[in-house]
Design an enzyme around this catalytic site. Structure first.
Site, mmCIF file in Angstrom:
data_model
loop_
_atom_site.group_PDB
_atom_site.id
_atom_site.type_symbol
_atom_site.label_atom_id
_atom_site.label_comp_id
_atom_site.label_asym_id
_atom_site.label_seq_id
_atom_site.Cartn_x
_atom_site.Cartn_y
_atom_site.Cartn_z
ATOM 1 N N GLU A 47 0.864 -1.196 0.000
ATOM 2 C CA GLU A 47 0.000 0.000 0.000
ATOM 3 C C GLU A 47 0.893 1.237 0.000
ATOM 4 O O GLU A 47 1.983 1.233 0.610
ATOM 5 C CB GLU A 47 -0.849 -0.023 1.284
ATOM 6 N N ASN A 110 -6.929 6.235 -1.486
ATOM 7 C CA ASN A 110 -5.846 5.294 -1.214
ATOM 8 C C ASN A 110 -6.073 4.145 -2.192
ATOM 9 O O ASN A 110 -6.993 3.353 -2.010
ATOM 10 C CB ASN A 110 -5.931 4.819 0.247
ATOM 11 N N LYS A 127 -9.482 2.070 -1.649
ATOM 12 C CA LYS A 127 -9.638 1.495 -0.307
ATOM 13 C C LYS A 127 -10.979 1.879 0.316
ATOM 14 O O LYS A 127 -11.305 3.075 0.415
ATOM 15 C CB LYS A 127 -8.493 1.979 0.580
ATOM 16 N N GLU A 146 -5.896 8.628 7.904
ATOM 17 C CA GLU A 146 -6.462 8.204 6.609
ATOM 18 C C GLU A 146 -7.871 8.743 6.428
ATOM 19 O O GLU A 146 -8.259 9.082 5.302
ATOM 20 C CB GLU A 146 -6.468 6.684 6.490
ATOM 21 N N CYS A 171 -4.765 -2.998 3.033
ATOM 22 C CA CYS A 171 -4.459 -2.876 4.441
ATOM 23 C C CYS A 171 -5.625 -3.180 5.394
ATOM 24 O O CYS A 171 -5.970 -4.336 5.578
ATOM 25 C CB CYS A 171 -3.878 -1.505 4.738
ATOM 26 N N ASN A 196 0.428 -1.151 5.300
ATOM 27 C CA ASN A 196 1.352 -0.450 6.192
ATOM 28 C C ASN A 196 0.728 -0.583 7.577
ATOM 29 O O ASN A 196 -0.282 0.086 7.846
ATOM 30 C CB ASN A 196 1.439 1.045 5.878
#
Ligand code: ING
Length: 319
Positions: A47, A110, A127, A146, A171, A196
């Site tokens: 990611e 993302n 994401k 995020e 993730c 991550n």
């Protein structure tokens, strides 16, 4: 007849805040060459693989935040990766921060893309499950913003590629069973997941020592319960002072880990993935059409949070 895809994990160690995209792309192409030398068809990168994990910092200036985003893919600094993929006839999966202008409106996602052996983007995923928080929380050793920097995606898709049905997740998505089941219902045979993951969770430090266990259990469960391969790939190591788990691994539809990295740096690990190993799970124990009972599953889609406890109490969320 076996349908083999030779897959490489392209695990990355830390990316420094000041590291240029050109420097990172050189690391990515080096991993791609190593993978090609072993006969790989596909390499999977983490990611946000082009920059440091910038959601760990609160930034007020949108121009500074946007320095971590890509406006075009490939762009001048990432094109060498696409060129090498075409030259070596290798596909890749790459996570990055995407700035997209749609109908004149700027969106920030993302994102993960799947690129085929001709160097063409054949799938893009944004994401869905954005973890962390949206406001600056200075009490934390590091931020996880995020929810501030990205917009969530809205769908889990699958693509015909590499001789099978390929899906992507990113993730935090890997912790939610819905992620795998939505793709499982579309016949997914291999899910590519970059991540991550800090070792330390400020909201629940008592989980920290289980971070690698939780990493494995969610991906192994997702693989087995949907009869699919799962490729999990870390950005690992101590990045700008924050320790991230490694644990990159390749998981068969049985749920067994068949390959894993041994370090927390730039490293490839390989497996010869027979997509036909999915069949016995999809056709027997997880034959969805034969065994699932959707009429009993209503709350999964109708509700967001849990309902109140019998005594009217609710487990107080820590966030
Ligand atoms: N990282 C983490 C993950 O879900 C996290 C966030 C860490 C959630 C620890 C819970 C505990 O793996 C990303 N980028 O989603």
């Amino acid at each position: 007849m076996a349908r083999f895809v030779n897959v490489a994990i392209g695990q990355l160690g830390p990316i420094a805040r000041e590291e240029t995209r050109t420097a990172v792309v050189a690391r990515l192409t080096s991993l791609m060459r190593q993978a090609h030398a072993t006969g790989c068809d596909l390499i999977v990168y983490p990611e946000l693989a082009l920059t440091t994990f910038f959601p760990r910092w609160y930034m007020a200036d949108q121009r500074e935040i946007d320095t971590y985003f890509e406006r075009e893919m490939p762009g001048p600094e990432t094109r060498p990766l696409f060129d090498l993929a075409r030259e070596l006839s290798m596909g890749f999966c790459l996570g990055y921060a995407e700035l997209a202008v749609e109908d004149g409106i700027v969106h920030r996602y993302n994102t993960s893309i799947l690129v085929d052996k001709a160097g063409a983007i054949v799938a893009k995923y944004r994401k869905v499950h954005l973890p962390g928080h949206a406001e600056h929380e200075p009490w934390r050793k590091f931020q996880h913003l995020e929810k501030r920097y990205f917009e969530p995606g809205v769908r889990f898709g699958v693509t015909d590629a590499f001789g099978g049905v390929i899906g992507m997740a990113i993730c935090n998505d890997r912790r939610w069973p819905e992620t795998y089941r939505v793709m499982g219902l579309q016949g997914v045979e291999m899910v590519l997941i970059g991540y991550n993951t800090p070792v330390h969770n400020p909201l629940a430090p008592e989980h920290d020592h289980l971070s690698t266990f939780h990493n494995r259990i969610v991906m192994q469960a997702g693989a087995y319960q949907n009869g699919t391969w799962v490729i999990g790939v870390a950005k690992a190591g101590i990045e700008e002072g924050v320790d991230h788990i490694g644990g990159s691994c390749i998981i068969a539809p049985s749920g067994e880990i068949v390959a894993a990295c041994a370090t927390k740096g730039d490293e490839i690990a390989l497996a010869r993935c027979d997509l036909d190993l999915c069949n016995s799970y999809k056709q027997t124990i997880f034959n969805f059409d034969l065994h699932r009972q959707p009429r009993a599953y209503g709350p999964i889609v109708e509700q967001k949070g849990q309902t109140l406890m019998a005594d009217g109490s609710k487990v107080a969320p820590r966030r």
